[in-house]
Design a protein around this motif. Sequence first.
Motif, PDB file in Angstrom:
ATOM      1  N   PRO A 318       7.814  -6.267 -23.405  1.00  0.00           N
ATOM      2  CA  PRO A 318       6.539  -6.778 -23.930  1.00  0.00           C
ATOM      3  C   PRO A 318       5.623  -5.624 -24.355  1.00  0.00           C
ATOM      4  CG  PRO A 318       7.071  -7.780 -21.801  1.00  0.00           C
ATOM      5  CD  PRO A 318       8.074  -6.690 -22.020  1.00  0.00           C
ATOM      6  N   GLY A 319       4.998  -5.763 -25.517  1.00  0.00           N
ATOM      7  CA  GLY A 319       4.054  -4.737 -25.978  1.00  0.00           C
ATOM      8  C   GLY A 319       4.688  -3.672 -26.850  1.00  0.00           C
ATOM      9  N   ILE A 320       6.001  -3.750 -27.080  1.00  0.00           N
ATOM     10  CA  ILE A 320       6.679  -2.778 -27.949  1.00  0.00           C
ATOM     11  C   ILE A 320       7.232  -3.529 -29.157  1.00  0.00           C
ATOM     12  CG2 ILE A 320       8.586  -1.109 -28.148  1.00  0.00           C
ATOM     13  CD1 ILE A 320       6.421  -0.149 -26.237  1.00  0.00           C
ATOM     14  N   ALA A 321       6.778  -3.154 -30.340  1.00  0.00           N
ATOM     15  CA  ALA A 321       7.209  -3.858 -31.557  1.00  0.00           C
ATOM     16  C   ALA A 321       7.817  -2.880 -32.556  1.00  0.00           C
ATOM     17  CB  ALA A 321       6.024  -4.581 -32.182  1.00  0.00           C
ATOM     18  N   HIS A 334      13.297   8.715 -40.672  1.00  0.00           N
ATOM     19  CA  HIS A 334      12.794  10.093 -40.536  1.00  0.00           C
ATOM     20  C   HIS A 334      12.029  10.230 -39.220  1.00  0.00           C
ATOM     21  CE1 HIS A 334      11.827  14.068 -41.495  1.00  0.00           C
ATOM     22  NE2 HIS A 334      10.560  13.862 -41.785  1.00  0.00           N
ATOM     23  N   LEU A 335      11.299   9.199 -38.884  1.00  0.00           N
ATOM     24  CA  LEU A 335      10.813   9.023 -37.517  1.00  0.00           C
ATOM     25  C   LEU A 335      11.292   7.642 -37.100  1.00  0.00           C
ATOM     26  CD1 LEU A 335       8.851  11.509 -37.792  1.00  0.00           C
ATOM     27  CD2 LEU A 335       7.154  10.134 -36.612  1.00  0.00           C
ATOM     28  N   PHE A 336      11.472   7.425 -35.833  1.00  0.00           N
ATOM     29  CA  PHE A 336      11.736   6.063 -35.368  1.00  0.00           C
ATOM     30  C   PHE A 336      10.416   5.540 -34.802  1.00  0.00           C
ATOM     31  CE2 PHE A 336      12.505   2.830 -32.248  1.00  0.00           C
ATOM     32  CZ  PHE A 336      13.389   2.000 -32.916  1.00  0.00           C
ATOM     33  N   PRO A 337       9.752   4.625 -35.529  1.00  0.00           N
ATOM     34  CA  PRO A 337       8.431   4.176 -35.085  1.00  0.00           C
ATOM     35  C   PRO A 337       8.468   2.822 -34.373  1.00  0.00           C
ATOM     36  CG  PRO A 337       8.742   3.568 -37.354  1.00  0.00           C
ATOM     37  CD  PRO A 337      10.067   4.107 -36.871  1.00  0.00           C
ATOM     38  N   PHE A 338       7.496   2.606 -33.517  1.00  0.00           N
ATOM     39  CA  PHE A 338       7.236   1.262 -33.005  1.00  0.00           C
ATOM     40  C   PHE A 338       5.753   1.140 -32.754  1.00  0.00           C
ATOM     41  CE2 PHE A 338       8.506   3.959 -29.423  1.00  0.00           C
ATOM     42  CZ  PHE A 338       7.452   3.806 -28.530  1.00  0.00           C
ATOM     43  N   GLN A 344      -0.438  -5.158 -23.130  1.00  0.00           N
ATOM     44  CA  GLN A 344       0.778  -5.545 -22.404  1.00  0.00           C
ATOM     45  C   GLN A 344       1.183  -4.475 -21.390  1.00  0.00           C
ATOM     46  OE1 GLN A 344       2.396  -8.423 -22.793  1.00  0.00           O
ATOM     47  NE2 GLN A 344       1.230  -9.190 -24.530  1.00  0.00           N
ATOM     48  N   PHE A 345       0.425  -3.364 -21.377  1.00  0.00           N
ATOM     49  CA  PHE A 345       0.694  -2.270 -20.446  1.00  0.00           C
ATOM     50  C   PHE A 345      -0.531  -2.046 -19.542  1.00  0.00           C
ATOM     51  CE2 PHE A 345       4.153  -1.682 -23.279  1.00  0.00           C
ATOM     52  CZ  PHE A 345       5.072  -0.812 -22.710  1.00  0.00           C
ATOM     53  N   ASN A 346      -1.148  -3.133 -19.149  1.00  0.00           N
ATOM     54  CA  ASN A 346      -2.323  -3.072 -18.268  1.00  0.00           C
ATOM     55  C   ASN A 346      -3.405  -2.126 -18.784  1.00  0.00           C
ATOM     56  OD1 ASN A 346      -1.748  -4.842 -15.912  1.00  0.00           O
ATOM     57  ND2 ASN A 346       0.095  -3.570 -15.854  1.00  0.00           N
ATOM     58  N   GLY A 347      -3.567  -2.108 -20.098  1.00  0.00           N
ATOM     59  CA  GLY A 347      -4.631  -1.297 -20.695  1.00  0.00           C
ATOM     60  C   GLY A 347      -4.321   0.195 -20.756  1.00  0.00           C
ATOM     61  N   LEU A 348      -3.074   0.585 -20.474  1.00  0.00           N
ATOM     62  CA  LEU A 348      -2.702   2.018 -20.532  1.00  0.00           C
ATOM     63  C   LEU A 348      -2.882   2.512 -21.969  1.00  0.00           C
ATOM     64  CD1 LEU A 348      -1.259   4.405 -18.894  1.00  0.00           C
ATOM     65  CD2 LEU A 348       0.849   3.588 -19.996  1.00  0.00           C
ATOM     66  N   THR A 415       0.609   3.039 -33.621  1.00  0.00           N
ATOM     67  CA  THR A 415       2.000   3.449 -33.889  1.00  0.00           C
ATOM     68  C   THR A 415       2.393   4.665 -33.052  1.00  0.00           C
ATOM     69  OG1 THR A 415       1.898   2.549 -36.109  1.00  0.00           O
ATOM     70  CG2 THR A 415       3.602   4.187 -35.711  1.00  0.00           C
ATOM     71  N   ILE A 416       3.628   4.643 -32.612  1.00  0.00           N
ATOM     72  CA  ILE A 416       4.215   5.776 -31.887  1.00  0.00           C
ATOM     73  C   ILE A 416       5.554   6.060 -32.551  1.00  0.00           C
ATOM     74  CG2 ILE A 416       5.216   6.498 -29.660  1.00  0.00           C
ATOM     75  CD1 ILE A 416       3.060   4.734 -28.307  1.00  0.00           C
ATOM     76  N   GLY A 417       5.880   7.343 -32.689  1.00  0.00           N
ATOM     77  CA  GLY A 417       7.144   7.673 -33.354  1.00  0.00           C
ATOM     78  C   GLY A 417       7.945   8.704 -32.596  1.00  0.00           C
ATOM     79  N   MET A 418       9.256   8.576 -32.738  1.00  0.00           N
ATOM     80  CA  MET A 418      10.164   9.589 -32.170  1.00  0.00           C
ATOM     81  C   MET A 418      10.864  10.293 -33.324  1.00  0.00           C
ATOM     82  SD  MET A 418      11.723   7.658 -28.889  1.00  0.00           S
ATOM     83  CE  MET A 418      11.633   6.011 -29.497  1.00  0.00           C
ATOM     84  N   TYR A 419      11.081  11.561 -33.182  1.00  0.00           N
ATOM     85  CA  TYR A 419      11.575  12.389 -34.280  1.00  0.00           C
ATOM     86  C   TYR A 419      13.054  12.101 -34.578  1.00  0.00           C
ATOM     87  CZ  TYR A 419      12.280  16.553 -37.097  1.00  0.00           C
ATOM     88  OH  TYR A 419      12.583  17.398 -38.115  1.00  0.00           O
ATOM     89  N   GLN A 420      13.404  12.246 -35.862  1.00  0.00           N
ATOM     90  CA  GLN A 420      14.738  11.852 -36.341  1.00  0.00           C
ATOM     91  C   GLN A 420      15.910  12.480 -35.610  1.00  0.00           C
ATOM     92  OE1 GLN A 420      16.985  13.902 -38.159  1.00  0.00           O
ATOM     93  NE2 GLN A 420      15.729  15.672 -38.717  1.00  0.00           N
TER      94      GLN A 420
END
Length: 451
Positions: A318-321, A334-338, A344-348, A415-420
């Motif tokens: 939950p909370g990750i799209a 090129h990045l893997f984004p979500f 959904q993370f208690n306001g983190l 958005t959060i991304g992880m490098y390719q």
Amino acid sequence: MKSYLTRRGFIRNAAAGSAVLTWLSARRGPTVFAADAGKPALLGGTPAHKGGWPKWPEWRESWEPDILKVLRSGVWCRAGSTGRVPEFEDAWAKLLGAKKCLATASGTTALMTALHVMNVEAGDEVILSPFTFIATYNVVLEADALPVFADTDPATLTMDPATIESRITDRTRCILPVHIYGMPCYMDEINAVAKKHKLAVVEDACQAWLGEYKGRKCGTLGDLGCFSFQNSKHIPSGEGGAVTGMSEELIDKCHSFHNCGRAFGTNKGRGSFTHGLNYRMMHYQAALLLQQFDKLVKETAHRQANADHLIAGLKQIPGIAPARLPENSRAAWHLFPFRYDPQQFNGLPRDKFIKAMNAEGVSCGGGYSEQYFDGLLDEAIASRSFKRLFGAKRLKAYRDSLQELKGNKLVCQTTIGMYQSMLLAERSAMNDIIEAVRKIHAHSAALAKAA
Ligand SMILES: Cc1ncc(COP(=O)(O)O)c(C=O)c1O
């Protein structure tokens, strides 16, 4: 402090992370957690991923003889129709299924060339995606044209085609969609609006090598497509770029423009008969690119398989799209984004989530920010040329309209991304990433309380 990282800053971060960690060998078995493994590393648990990540870019000794041959020849500069640069152009066009390709000095100069050839002139307007590397804004400004932003679709992170038409004015000349992170845009819809209003379409495919939309490659879907081969890219040559397209005439015009206006192919004339600049690629850059074709094809498939696995795992949390792709398309990643929903993370907050992921041994960072508020556009609006070209009324309405990019604002914030290169790791490392997010989710209330 801003919670996002620029792309190059992100890469530096990821590289620094890799330097202190050792890359696990292919012999590594399935992830086994110790008794306290459920606890996030930030709260004293064991990191989900203990190895580093594949380094980027890669150099292979087997490439050296061919590249040295070019260096030792003394023929480095492209002149005429022989040598490594034209060889590269033919091979890149073939790989993409494009009619023709022109190599350039960079992705930026590829875009400048394409906009010039599509007749974008001073006082024109170009509709582009705001969620992109800043070069996409700059090439429009360099043409003394106004960069008008379509909104970003939060589900796809690409240009929302439904927001294009309302931005069209009698000055609009071109639509510039960006296949950001290598994810193809909704090109059928974009091309339909362009056709209706007789606008050119230039694809910014600078992050979309071998990205695919409905069976066709990115860079062959509009009038012209532009690529970057800068150091961080999936097929790098330090600097470098290309324009691709399905029209020989258009690419020949690009050729003339990038070569000081000299006649080329179907673009006939005497000597330097047309306006042009020097945006040429060098032969040793092309030699380096030619060595990497097979590697690119194999690695793209590897990234795609790992991305499919990540999407399947992460979307259960939950909370990750993960971003939605158009039907029947493949991203280059090129990045893997979500997108991350702190509710959904208690306001983190997002920056704390990123910190927790980094502690798990999983490098990640935020995506692009709302760069249109960073000063670049205000500088253009305040310039003598823009005041002359567009007038105070249009510029005020334009500046005000930047506040309306609600979709893009949300995307920039979440958005959060992880490098390719992380997608080039083995499958067990993808499971580590999923496990890291699961742990953080399960302990989000405690993490939100922790400093
Ligand atoms: C989306 C996008 N457009 C344009 C560019 C410009 O390419 P270059 O850096 O090769 O000039 C880049 C490069 O990072 C990019 O990512």
